[in-house]
Design an enzyme around this catalytic site. Structure first.
Site, PDB file in Angstrom:
ATOM      1  N   GLY A 199       3.801   5.554  -3.087  1.00 54.12           N
ATOM      2  CA  GLY A 199       4.593   6.743  -2.776  1.00 54.12           C
ATOM      3  C   GLY A 199       4.614   7.781  -3.887  1.00 54.12           C
TER       4      GLY A 199
ATOM      5  N   SER B 227      -0.661   5.005  -2.269  1.00 53.78           N
ATOM      6  CA  SER B 227      -1.171   6.372  -2.166  1.00 53.78           C
ATOM      7  C   SER B 227      -2.618   6.432  -1.670  1.00 53.78           C
ATOM      8  CB  SER B 227      -1.035   7.109  -3.500  1.00 53.78           C
ATOM      9  OG  SER B 227       0.328   7.195  -3.892  1.00 53.78           O
TER      10      SER B 227
ATOM     11  N   GLY C 155       1.113   3.607   3.454  1.00 54.85           N
ATOM     12  CA  GLY C 155       2.473   4.065   3.711  1.00 54.85           C
ATOM     13  C   GLY C 155       2.456   5.467   4.296  1.00 54.85           C
ATOM     14  N   GLY C 156       2.678   6.447   3.451  1.00 53.96           N
ATOM     15  CA  GLY C 156       2.831   7.838   3.904  1.00 53.96           C
ATOM     16  C   GLY C 156       1.747   8.315   4.855  1.00 53.96           C
TER      17      GLY C 156
ATOM     18  N   GLU D 290      -0.620  -4.064  -4.214  1.00 57.18           N
ATOM     19  CA  GLU D 290       0.009  -2.743  -4.224  1.00 57.18           C
ATOM     20  C   GLU D 290       0.657  -2.514  -5.590  1.00 57.18           C
ATOM     21  OE1 GLU D 290       0.940  -1.337   0.043  1.00 57.18           O
ATOM     22  OE2 GLU D 290       2.673  -2.439  -0.669  1.00 57.18           O
TER      23      GLU D 290
ATOM     24  N   GLU E 130       9.193  -2.893  -2.370  1.00 55.74           N
ATOM     25  CA  GLU E 130      10.519  -2.307  -2.097  1.00 55.74           C
ATOM     26  C   GLU E 130      11.531  -3.402  -1.776  1.00 55.74           C
ATOM     27  OE1 GLU E 130       9.082   0.509   0.771  1.00 55.74           O
ATOM     28  OE2 GLU E 130       8.032   1.542  -0.841  1.00 55.74           O
TER      29      GLU E 130
ATOM     30  N   HIS F 205       7.016  -7.034   0.138  1.00 58.29           N
ATOM     31  CA  HIS F 205       6.726  -5.662  -0.294  1.00 58.29           C
ATOM     32  C   HIS F 205       7.537  -5.347  -1.548  1.00 58.29           C
ATOM     33  CE1 HIS F 205       6.491  -1.319  -0.366  1.00 58.29           C
ATOM     34  NE2 HIS F 205       5.416  -1.438   0.382  1.00 58.29           N
TER      35      HIS F 205
ATOM     36  N   ASN G 181       2.104   0.837   7.192  1.00 58.42           N
ATOM     37  CA  ASN G 181       3.487   0.413   6.959  1.00 58.42           C
ATOM     38  C   ASN G 181       4.355   1.658   7.105  1.00 58.42           C
ATOM     39  OD1 ASN G 181       5.947  -0.467   6.050  1.00 58.42           O
ATOM     40  ND2 ASN G 181       5.288  -0.882   3.945  1.00 58.42           N
ATOM     41  N   TRP G 182       5.003   1.747   8.248  1.00 56.21           N
ATOM     42  CA  TRP G 182       5.808   2.957   8.505  1.00 56.21           C
ATOM     43  C   TRP G 182       7.093   2.996   7.686  1.00 56.21           C
ATOM     44  CZ3 TRP G 182       5.677   2.832  14.640  1.00 56.21           C
ATOM     45  CH2 TRP G 182       4.365   3.042  15.061  1.00 56.21           C
ATOM     46  N   LYS G 183       7.424   1.871   7.070  1.00 56.00           N
ATOM     47  CA  LYS G 183       8.690   1.748   6.324  1.00 56.00           C
ATOM     48  C   LYS G 183       9.843   2.183   7.239  1.00 56.00           C
ATOM     49  CE  LYS G 183       6.047   2.181   2.121  1.00 56.00           C
ATOM     50  NZ  LYS G 183       5.966   2.538   0.714  1.00 56.00           N
TER      51      LYS G 183
HETATM   52  P1  13P Z   1       2.113   4.862   0.144  1.00 55.81           P
HETATM   53  O1  13P Z   1       0.798   4.825   0.874  1.00 55.81           O
HETATM   54  O2  13P Z   1       3.091   5.845   0.722  1.00 55.81           O
HETATM   55  O3  13P Z   1       1.902   5.013  -1.338  1.00 55.81           O
HETATM   56  O4  13P Z   1       2.805   3.442   0.352  1.00 55.81           O
HETATM   57  C1  13P Z   1       2.060   2.293   0.144  1.00 55.81           C
HETATM   58  C2  13P Z   1       2.844   1.144   0.608  1.00 55.81           C
HETATM   59  O5  13P Z   1       3.884   0.819   0.049  1.00 55.81           O
HETATM   60  C3  13P Z   1       2.372   0.419   1.789  1.00 55.81           C
HETATM   61  O6  13P Z   1       3.051  -0.774   1.971  1.00 55.81           O
END
Ligand code: 13P
Length: 248
Positions: free
Chosen positions: A172, A211, A232-233, A166, A96, A94, A9-11
């Site tokens: 994050g 994470s 994510g990251g 999640e 967010e 998600h 997920n590149w956000k």
């Molecule tokens: P991180 O891997 O950056 O914690 O993000 C997870 C995430 O929200 C994937 O959708």
């Protein structure tokens, strides 16, 4: 036997140059990857992601969709639009989107339904906040998030749904759920699905997100009820992402 799935997920992180470098980097290391791999790009880059991944093992996903088919919804993107760019998957619900854009369980359920109606596989995200976990409410929060979707689309629809657990406190933050915490949550989710249909529960992929990185991926994905990751990251660096793809 459930296939391991690793989704990035590149956000809201991309540029034309960065997408090129990242996708080419991932493609160069895919030969010995057995997991199904999905990259979820921001909408403006779906076309580029499609062009770069044609005839490859990489699948493309979007990060959200609007429940309406078309019309006066400024800034929004429909299921048809993302499908126009070879998208097969879409992240829905998600945390967010839930916390920053007010998406309720009911809106998320509608999005799951619209995705399914349009032959898109939803990556349906659930998870509790730190306060909810610390007050002992993880199971009630997660089961409510799932129940609303079951009530709308039915348990059989989970044959075409990927669940992503999640925990919000792990997203994050660099604080990963321990393998035991994650496994316990995943087992709970699967048991809840099994109360409705044991076969569907056994077949439904449940990914962990929060994470996940090249160091902890193998142990997490090695847990019985963890079928991969939503990253994510660490999905923004091809080496790190590939390492996780190879953990499954
Ligand atoms: P991180 O891997 O950056 O914690 O993000 C997870 C995430 O929200 C994937 O959708």
């Amino acid at each position: 036997m459930r296939q391991t799935i690793v989704a990035g997920n590149w956000k809201m992180n991309a540029s034309k140059e960065a997408v090129n470098t990242l996708v080419m980097g991932i493609l160069s290391g895919m030969a010995d990857v057995k997991s199904k791999v999905i990259i979820c790009a921001p909408s403006p880059y779906l076309s580029q992601a499609e062009a770069l991944t044609t005839h490859s093992q990489l699948h493309v996903g979007a990060q959200d969709l609007n429940v309406n088919a078309s019309g006066a919804f400024t800034g929004e993107v429909s299921a048809d639009m993302i499908k126009d760019f070879g998208v097969e998957y879409v992240i829905v619900g998600h945390s967010e989107r839930r916390s920053l854009y007010g998406e309720t369980n009911e809106i998320v359920a509608q999005k799951v339904q619209v995705a399914l109606d349009n032959d898109l596989t939803p990556l349906f995200c659930i998870g509790e906040t730190l306060a909810e976990r610390e007050s002992g409410n993880m199971e009630s929060v997660v089961s409510r998030q799932i129940q609303v979707v079951i009530d709308l689309v039915g348990i059989d629809a989970f044959k075409n749904i990927i669940v992503a657990y999640e925990p919000v406190w792990a997203i994050g933050t660099g604080v990963t759920a321990t393998p035991q915490q994650a496994q316990d949550a995943h087992a709970f989710i699967r048991s809840m699905l099994a109360e409705n249909n044991t076969d569907v529960a056994q077949a439904t992929p449940i990914l962990y997100g929060g994470s996940m990185n090249p160091v902890n991926a193998e142990e997490l994905i090695g847990c019985e009820d963890i079928d991969g990751g939503l990253i994510g990251g660490a999905s923004l660096k091809s080496d790190d992402f590939l390492h996780i793809c190879k953990a499954g």
